[in-house]
Design an enzyme around this catalytic site. Structure first.
Site, PDB file in Angstrom:
ATOM      1  N   ALA A 185     -61.308 -59.533  29.745  1.00 13.41           N
ATOM      2  CA  ALA A 185     -59.913 -59.234  30.091  1.00 13.41           C
ATOM      3  C   ALA A 185     -59.610 -57.754  29.867  1.00 13.41           C
ATOM      4  CB  ALA A 185     -59.003 -60.096  29.222  1.00 13.41           C
ATOM      5  N   HIS A 200     -53.184 -32.844  46.943  1.00 16.98           N
ATOM      6  CA  HIS A 200     -52.339 -31.907  46.197  1.00 16.98           C
ATOM      7  C   HIS A 200     -51.281 -32.698  45.432  1.00 16.98           C
ATOM      8  CE1 HIS A 200     -49.720 -28.569  45.245  1.00 16.98           C
ATOM      9  NE2 HIS A 200     -50.707 -27.762  45.613  1.00 16.98           N
TER      10      HIS A 200
HETATM   11  C1  LIG Z   1     -65.461 -61.255  27.093  1.00 11.67           C
HETATM   12  C2  LIG Z   1     -65.086 -62.641  26.590  1.00 11.67           C
HETATM   13  C3  LIG Z   1     -65.533 -63.676  27.613  1.00 11.67           C
HETATM   14  C4  LIG Z   1     -65.656 -62.982  25.225  1.00 11.67           C
HETATM   15  O1  LIG Z   1     -67.010 -62.871  25.180  1.00 11.67           O
HETATM   16  P1  LIG Z   1     -67.773 -63.174  23.805  1.00 11.67           P
HETATM   17  O2  LIG Z   1     -69.170 -62.820  24.078  1.00 11.67           O
HETATM   18  O3  LIG Z   1     -67.473 -64.541  23.302  1.00 11.67           O
HETATM   19  O4  LIG Z   1     -67.099 -62.094  22.838  1.00 11.67           O
HETATM   20  P2  LIG Z   1     -67.282 -61.879  21.278  1.00 11.67           P
HETATM   21  O5  LIG Z   1     -66.171 -62.565  20.594  1.00 11.67           O
HETATM   22  O6  LIG Z   1     -68.680 -62.201  20.827  1.00 11.67           O
HETATM   23  O7  LIG Z   1     -67.035 -60.318  21.168  1.00 11.67           O
HETATM   24  C5  LIG Z   1     -68.048 -59.344  21.272  1.00 11.67           C
HETATM   25  C6  LIG Z   1     -67.369 -57.990  21.096  1.00 11.67           C
HETATM   26  O8  LIG Z   1     -66.659 -57.663  22.288  1.00 11.67           O
HETATM   27  C7  LIG Z   1     -65.290 -57.434  21.999  1.00 11.67           C
HETATM   28  N1  LIG Z   1     -64.509 -57.966  23.123  1.00 11.67           N
HETATM   29  C8  LIG Z   1     -64.455 -59.245  23.547  1.00 11.67           C
HETATM   30  N2  LIG Z   1     -63.688 -59.320  24.644  1.00 11.67           N
HETATM   31  C9  LIG Z   1     -63.241 -58.079  24.888  1.00 11.67           C
HETATM   32  C10 LIG Z   1     -62.401 -57.540  25.897  1.00 11.67           C
HETATM   33  N3  LIG Z   1     -61.868 -58.296  26.846  1.00 11.67           N
HETATM   34  N4  LIG Z   1     -62.164 -56.216  25.865  1.00 11.67           N
HETATM   35  C11 LIG Z   1     -62.693 -55.429  24.895  1.00 11.67           C
HETATM   36  N5  LIG Z   1     -63.507 -55.896  23.930  1.00 11.67           N
HETATM   37  C12 LIG Z   1     -63.771 -57.214  23.920  1.00 11.67           C
HETATM   38  C13 LIG Z   1     -65.046 -58.182  20.703  1.00 11.67           C
HETATM   39  O9  LIG Z   1     -63.944 -57.653  20.031  1.00 11.67           O
HETATM   40  C14 LIG Z   1     -66.344 -57.947  19.978  1.00 11.67           C
HETATM   41  O10 LIG Z   1     -66.337 -56.636  19.479  1.00 11.67           O
HETATM   42  P3  LIG Z   1     -67.141 -56.288  18.112  1.00 11.67           P
HETATM   43  O11 LIG Z   1     -68.600 -56.580  18.399  1.00 11.67           O
HETATM   44  O12 LIG Z   1     -66.873 -54.824  17.914  1.00 11.67           O
HETATM   45  O13 LIG Z   1     -66.593 -57.172  17.053  1.00 11.67           O
HETATM   46  C15 LIG Z   1     -63.568 -62.758  26.288  1.00 11.67           C
HETATM   47  O14 LIG Z   1     -63.230 -61.924  25.192  1.00 11.67           O
HETATM   48  C16 LIG Z   1     -62.683 -62.417  27.461  1.00 11.67           C
HETATM   49  O15 LIG Z   1     -62.267 -61.274  27.666  1.00 11.67           O
HETATM   50  N6  LIG Z   1     -62.376 -63.491  28.250  1.00 11.67           N
HETATM   51  C17 LIG Z   1     -61.549 -63.393  29.409  1.00 11.67           C
HETATM   52  C18 LIG Z   1     -60.385 -64.387  29.258  1.00 11.67           C
HETATM   53  C19 LIG Z   1     -59.513 -64.362  30.486  1.00 11.67           C
HETATM   54  O16 LIG Z   1     -59.044 -63.334  30.910  1.00 11.67           O
HETATM   55  N7  LIG Z   1     -59.331 -65.514  31.065  1.00 11.67           N
HETATM   56  C20 LIG Z   1     -58.573 -65.632  32.289  1.00 11.67           C
HETATM   57  C21 LIG Z   1     -58.429 -67.074  32.675  1.00 11.67           C
HETATM   58  S1  LIG Z   1     -59.516 -67.468  34.043  1.00 11.67           S
END
Ligand SMILES: CC(C)(COP(=O)(O)OP(=O)(O)OC[C@H]1O[C@@H](n2cnc3c(N)ncnc32)[C@H](O)[C@@H]1OP(=O)(O)O)[C@@H](O)C(=O)NCCC(=O)NCCS
Length: 218
Positions: free
Chosen positions: A183, A139
């Site tokens: 992230a 609730h």
């Molecule tokens: C997901 C991640 C690994 C990237 O992956 P990638 O395959 O190289 O991503 P891309 O650049 O090809 O992006 C692909 C799509 O996903 C989107 N995207 C990437 N990361 C995203 C996220 N965290 N949240 C939402 N969308 C995301 C991009 O904008 C892109 O969108 P689009 O196709 O509409 O243009 C990276 O963005 C990420 O979030 N890394 C985590 C970093 C972190 O937190 N590190 C902590 C230290 S250990």
């Protein structure tokens, strides 16, 4: 906690370099001793716990080898909450890395595989304060603190998973081996192996193709 600004440290260092250097070395040594003591008490001698880590319910937590928690890990296996009693299990594999401020809380089951890397400010839980579906629901006039813990489900994270900063994982949730969680994602349900999943709720955007050895759009 008192926060010392880097410019204040630089000024102190200039005024008394050897004193400050000795103090920093002593802090490091004390940190390693404190970590060792906690690790032995938890039956996990190779566990490293940085400053500000809190482990609650250690009897219900099993640690693999080579686990490194940077700082402020808050890991709890909750065995009782007000009038409720639980039998949680938290299992963490080998070579798992926690960056700053990871909070993991279990009343049921959380399994983390080996070689998992977690970023900072991540929350992983198998329960909520209160239930918002099913037969008996909470609730809004009841304080969240007084609501019964429940309404979640087990969490399982596979091997070689990388979890980005600010991710929230609430069970029931299962993340397959080799997956990446972008992230700021919120994970519930199933994320397949070798997928990159992002967003709220997290959904796969890429899958690994083991023939071409590339990540392809999902
Ligand atoms: C997901 C991640 C690994 C990237 O992956 P990638 O395959 O190289 O991503 P891309 O650049 O090809 O992006 C692909 C799509 O996903 C989107 N995207 C990437 N990361 C995203 C996220 N965290 N949240 C939402 N969308 C995301 C991009 O904008 C892109 O969108 P689009 O196709 O509409 O243009 C990276 O963005 C990420 O979030 N890394 C985590 C970093 C972190 O937190 N590190 C902590 C230290 S250990």
């Amino acid at each position: 906690m008192r926060i010392v600004r880097p410019d204040a440290i630089a000024r102190l260092f200039k005024a008394n370099p050897s004193g400050i250097a000795l103090r920093m070395i002593a802090d490091q040594i004390w940190r390693r001793i404190a970590s060792r003591i906690m690790a032995y008490m938890l039956g996990a001698p190779s566990l490293y716990l940085g400053p500000g880590c809190r482990i609650i319910g250690g009897r219900n937590i099993s640690f693999g080898s080579g686990i490194h928690a940077d700082r402020n890990l808050w890991l709890e296996a909750v065995t009782s909450y007000k009038s409720q009693r639980f039998h949680p299990t938290v299992t963490i594999g080998d070579h798992v890395g926690f960056s700053n401020g990871v909070h993991i809380s279990s009343i049921e089951s959380i399994v983390i595989g080996s070689n998992v890397l977690m970023g900072s400010r991540i929350y992983i839980s198998d329960h909520n304060h209160g239930a918002y579906k099913g037969e008996v629901q909470s609730h809004p006039e009841e304080s969240p603190l007084d609501r019964k813990l429940g309404g979640g489900g087990p969490v399982s994270i596979g091997n070689n998973v990388w979890i980005g900063d600010n991710t929230v994982i609430i069970g029931p949730a299962s993340i397959g081996n080799g997956a990446i969680i972008g992230a700021n994602s919120v994970v519930r349900g199933v994320i397949p192996s070798c997928a990159i999943a992002v967003g709220i709720p997290a959904r796969p955007i890429k899958l690994f193709n083991s023939r071409s050895n590339t990540w392809e759009k999902a």
